[in-house]
Design an enzyme around this catalytic site. Structure first.
Site, mmCIF file in Angstrom:
data_model
loop_
_atom_site.group_PDB
_atom_site.id
_atom_site.type_symbol
_atom_site.label_atom_id
_atom_site.label_comp_id
_atom_site.label_asym_id
_atom_site.label_seq_id
_atom_site.Cartn_x
_atom_site.Cartn_y
_atom_site.Cartn_z
ATOM 1 N N LYS A 212 0.832 -1.210 0.000
ATOM 2 C CA LYS A 212 0.000 0.000 0.000
ATOM 3 C C LYS A 212 0.872 1.268 0.000
ATOM 4 O O LYS A 212 0.642 2.225 -0.738
ATOM 5 C CB LYS A 212 -0.923 -0.028 1.228
ATOM 6 C CG LYS A 212 -1.548 1.285 1.607
ATOM 7 C CD LYS A 212 -2.610 1.711 0.615
ATOM 8 C CE LYS A 212 -2.952 3.173 0.752
ATOM 9 N NZ LYS A 212 -4.308 3.441 1.052
ATOM 10 N N CYS A 266 -3.178 10.885 1.898
ATOM 11 C CA CYS A 266 -2.552 9.590 1.587
ATOM 12 C C CYS A 266 -1.161 9.792 1.013
ATOM 13 O O CYS A 266 -0.163 9.429 1.631
ATOM 14 C CB CYS A 266 -3.409 8.834 0.586
ATOM 15 S SG CYS A 266 -5.111 8.692 1.105
HETATM 16 N N1 SAJ Z 1 -1.211 15.146 -8.257
HETATM 17 C C1 SAJ Z 1 -0.317 15.895 -9.023
HETATM 18 N N2 SAJ Z 1 -0.009 15.434 -10.271
HETATM 19 C C2 SAJ Z 1 -0.541 14.296 -10.785
HETATM 20 C C3 SAJ Z 1 -1.439 13.526 -9.986
HETATM 21 C C4 SAJ Z 1 -1.750 13.984 -8.726
HETATM 22 O O1 SAJ Z 1 0.176 16.942 -8.604
HETATM 23 O O2 SAJ Z 1 -0.222 13.976 -11.944
HETATM 24 C C5 SAJ Z 1 -1.558 15.608 -6.894
HETATM 25 C C6 SAJ Z 1 -3.045 15.917 -6.723
HETATM 26 O O3 SAJ Z 1 -3.329 17.215 -7.183
HETATM 27 C C7 SAJ Z 1 -3.213 15.771 -5.229
HETATM 28 C C8 SAJ Z 1 -2.241 14.636 -4.884
HETATM 29 O O4 SAJ Z 1 -1.340 14.546 -5.978
HETATM 30 O O5 SAJ Z 1 -2.809 16.953 -4.552
HETATM 31 C C9 SAJ Z 1 -2.886 13.284 -4.634
HETATM 32 O O6 SAJ Z 1 -3.926 13.017 -5.572
HETATM 33 P P1 SAJ Z 1 -4.158 11.587 -6.249
HETATM 34 O O7 SAJ Z 1 -5.332 11.665 -7.152
HETATM 35 O O8 SAJ Z 1 -2.885 11.129 -6.879
HETATM 36 O O9 SAJ Z 1 -4.420 10.584 -5.041
HETATM 37 P P2 SAJ Z 1 -5.424 10.507 -3.759
HETATM 38 O O10 SAJ Z 1 -4.644 11.015 -2.596
HETATM 39 O O11 SAJ Z 1 -6.772 11.093 -4.013
HETATM 40 O O12 SAJ Z 1 -5.653 8.899 -3.674
HETATM 41 C C10 SAJ Z 1 -4.518 8.015 -3.614
HETATM 42 C C11 SAJ Z 1 -4.744 6.864 -4.619
HETATM 43 N N3 SAJ Z 1 -3.497 6.131 -4.784
HETATM 44 C C12 SAJ Z 1 -2.964 5.854 -6.012
HETATM 45 O O13 SAJ Z 1 -3.476 6.233 -7.039
HETATM 46 C C13 SAJ Z 1 -1.708 5.041 -6.025
HETATM 47 C C14 SAJ Z 1 -5.866 5.955 -4.125
HETATM 48 O O14 SAJ Z 1 -5.988 4.801 -4.967
HETATM 49 C C15 SAJ Z 1 -5.591 5.484 -2.675
HETATM 50 O O15 SAJ Z 1 -6.649 4.665 -2.181
HETATM 51 C C16 SAJ Z 1 -5.510 6.737 -1.807
HETATM 52 O O16 SAJ Z 1 -4.399 7.523 -2.288
HETATM 53 C C17 SAJ Z 1 -5.303 6.287 -0.369
HETATM 54 O O17 SAJ Z 1 -6.296 6.268 0.403
HETATM 55 O O18 SAJ Z 1 -4.185 5.900 -0.010
#
Ligand code: SAJ
Length: 415
Positions: A212, A266
Site C-alpha cells: 500500500k 494519503c
Molecule cells: N497530483 C499531481 N499530479 C498528478 C497527480 C496527482 O500533482 O499527476 C496531486 C493531486 O493534485 C493531489 C495529490 O497529488 O494533490 C494526490 O492526488 P491523487 O489523485 O494522486 O491521489 P489521492 O490522494 O486522491 O488517492 C490516492 C490513490 N493512490 C494511487 O493512485 C496510487 C488511491 O488509490 C488510494 O486509495 C488513496 O491515495 C489512499 O487512500 O491511499
C-alpha cells in the site's frame, strides 16, 4: 472454525462506513463502532455524515433492514475490521494510538477463533504490533498455532479506493491480504469474497503493509519528477506541459503532471512511513517528499516576484481543494499557499475562489486580507491570477477575462 456472521467495523469514516455498508448489503450482520456520538446517531437514522456518491442509499438500506447498526462500544463479533486514522507524529513516525485504542475495545470481547483485520494504512510492522498488543491484553489467547491456547487470527488488508469512487472500487479493485499466519489471510479472503469481485492476492502482513505504501510512494516520486521538471523548465523558458506531453509519446515513458504541491491525506503522508522504517535507505522516497513539499514555496516566490513594485496587489487565487472537482481541503497545498501569501504580503488583497466550499477553512478565515468570493468578483480587478486547482469550472473560463493580468497557472490548464 467459526462461521463469520457478525462483523464489527471499528472507525466509521471514509473507509469504515462504506465497508460496513457493503458487508451489510451482502448479508452480514454489521455493527459499526465510532467514538463520535453524533456520527453514530446519524448512521442509526440512516444518514451519512460526509459526502461519497451512492453511500447514502446503501447505508439507509442496510439500517432500515436491520443489518447495520452503529454504537460507541465495541461489541462481541466473529470478525473485526479496524479502519481508524493513522496520522503521523511531529517527527513523521506513525501515530498508532488509534489502532491501540481499537485493540483495547476489542480485547475484552474476544473468546478465541476471531478474525481481526487492520485496514488502516500502516507502517511496516503495525499489524504484528496489533496482534501482539491483543495477546498482551489477553494472555489466555494466542497468535501461535503451536501454543495450545485458543487462537485469534490477525491480517492486514489495506484499502486502496479513490475518494469519489469508493462504492465502485470497493467491489471492483483487487485486494492485497497479508496474514500474520496463512490461516488468517485465508479467513480474511473468505470474508472479503462476500462483496469483492476483484482478484485477492495473499501474502504476509508486512508485505501487504508495504504494498500500500509503495503504491502511493510510486505516485509521489513520479509527481516529484514532474514538479522538478517544471522548475527546470521555468528556468530554461520552456513549457513543461508540452515537454511532458512530448516525452510521454515514448512507449515506455509516463510522467505525471506538475502542480503546486501534493496534497490529500494519503500520498503526502504514506511515503514517510517507509522513510521512518528505513531512514538510511529510503533516500529517493524522502527526496520526493521534500521536492513535492518545496513546491508551494516556489509558487509563493513567483507570486512575490510578480508583485514587486505593486503597492497593494490584488491576487485572485483559484481553488483550495487538494485536487480537482472535490471539496476536500485536507493537506491541500493551495490552502497553505494562500495562508502564506496572506501572512507574507499583508498589503495584498487575496480573493479566493473555491466553488466547492461555502466558507473559508479556519486557517484562512481569520485573515483580514483573504476573502472567499465568486469567480467573477475575484477576477474583475485582479492584478495577478494564481490558478491552484484544475477544477472543471476554471477550465471552461472565458480566457478573455485573463487579458492584461499576470497569470500563474500551476496546473497548466490555460496553455
Ligand atoms: N497530483 C499531481 N499530479 C498528478 C497527480 C496527482 O500533482 O499527476 C496531486 C493531486 O493534485 C493531489 C495529490 O497529488 O494533490 C494526490 O492526488 P491523487 O489523485 O494522486 O491521489 P489521492 O490522494 O486522491 O488517492 C490516492 C490513490 N493512490 C494511487 O493512485 C496510487 C488511491 O488509490 C488510494 O486509495 C488513496 O491515495 C489512499 O487512500 O491511499
Amino acid at each position: 472454525m467459526k462461521e463469520i456472521k457478525d462483523v464489527a467495523v471499528i472507525g466509521l469514516g471514509y473507509i469504515g462506513l462504506p465497508t460496513a455498508a457493503v458487508l451489510a448489503a451482502n448479508g452480514l450482520n454489521v455493527i459499526g463502532v465510532d467514538v463520535k456520538e453524533a456520527n453514530v446517531a446519524a448512521i442509526n437514522r440512516g444518514e451519512v455524515p460526509f459526502v461519497e456518491p451512492d453511500l447514502g442509499v446503501q447505508v439507509a438500506g442496510a439500517v432500515s433492514q436491520g443489518m447495520l447498526k452503529a454504537t460507541t462500544d465495541t461489541p462481541p463479533a466473529d470478525a473485526y475490521i479496524v479502519a481508524v486514522p493513522t496520522p503521523f507524529n511531529a517527527d513523521r513516525t506513525a501515530d498508532l494510538s488509534y489502532i491501540d485504542a481499537a485493540a483495547r475495545g476489542i480485547a475484552p470481547q474476544l473468546v478465541g477463533d476471531e478474525l481481526i483485520i487492520l485496514e488502516s494504512t500502516s507502517p511496516p510492522g503495525a499489524t504484528k504490533h496489533l496482534g501482539e498488543y491483543l495477546v498482551e491484553l489477553r494472555p489466555d489467547l494466542s497468535l501461535d498455532p503451536e501454543s495450545g491456547l485458543p487462537l485469534i487470527h490477525v491480517a492486514h488488508c489495506p484499502e486502496r479506493v479513490l475518494p469519489g469512487r469508493v462504492m465502485i472500487e470497493l467491489v471492483t479493485n483487487d485486494r492485497i491480504i497479508g496474514g500474520l499466519t496463512a490461516v488468517a489471510a485465508e479467513r480474511a479472503r473468505d470474508l472479503y469474497s462476500a462483496f469483492c469481485k476483484g482478484g485477492m492476492h495473499l501474502t504476509d502482513a508486512t508485505t501487504a503493509e508495504m504494498a500500500k505504501l509503495v503504491e502511493n510512494s510510486y505516485r509521489d516520486v513520479n509527481i516529484a519528477f514532474a514538479n522538478e521538471l517544471s522548475v527546470i523548465s521555468d528556468r530554461l523558458g520552456i513549457d513543461v506541459w508540452e515537454l511532458i506531453e512530448l516525452a510521454n509519446h515514448h512507449p515506455r515513458v509516463n510522467i505525471l503532471q506538475p502542480g503546486p504541491g501534493v496534497g490529500g491525506h494519503c500520498i503526502a503522508v504514506d511515503p514517510w512511513f517507509i522513510v521512518s522504517s528505513a531512514p538510511e535507505d529510503a533516500k529517493l522516497i524522502r527526496q520526493a517528499r521534500e521536492t513535492n513539499d518545496a513546491k508551494p514555496r516556489w509558487v509563493l516566490d513567483r507570486v512575490e516576484q510578480l508583485s514587486t513594485g505593486k503597492k497593494s496587489p490584488k491576487i485572485a487565487a483559484l481553488g483550495l481543494a487538494f485536487k480537482a472537482n472535490i471539496d476536500d481541503l485536507r493537506e491541500s497545498p493551495a490552502v497553505s499557499i494562500v495562508a502564506d501569501l496572506g501572512a507574507r504580503m499583508p498589503g495584498a488583497t487575496i480573493a479566493v475562489v473555491e466553488p466547492h466550499v461555502e466558507e473559508l477553512p479556519r486557517s484562512l478565515a481569520g485573515r483580514g486580507n483573504v476573502n472567499l468570493v465568486s469567480v467573477e468578483e475575484g477576477l474583475t480587478d485582479a492584478d495577478i491570477v494564481l490558478l491552484l486547482v484544475d477544477h472543471d469550472a476554471f477550465k471552461t473560463l472565458d480566457r478573455a477575462v485573463l487579458e492584461g493580468k499576470e497569470v500563474i497557472d500551476t496546473r497548466g490548464i490555460w496553455r
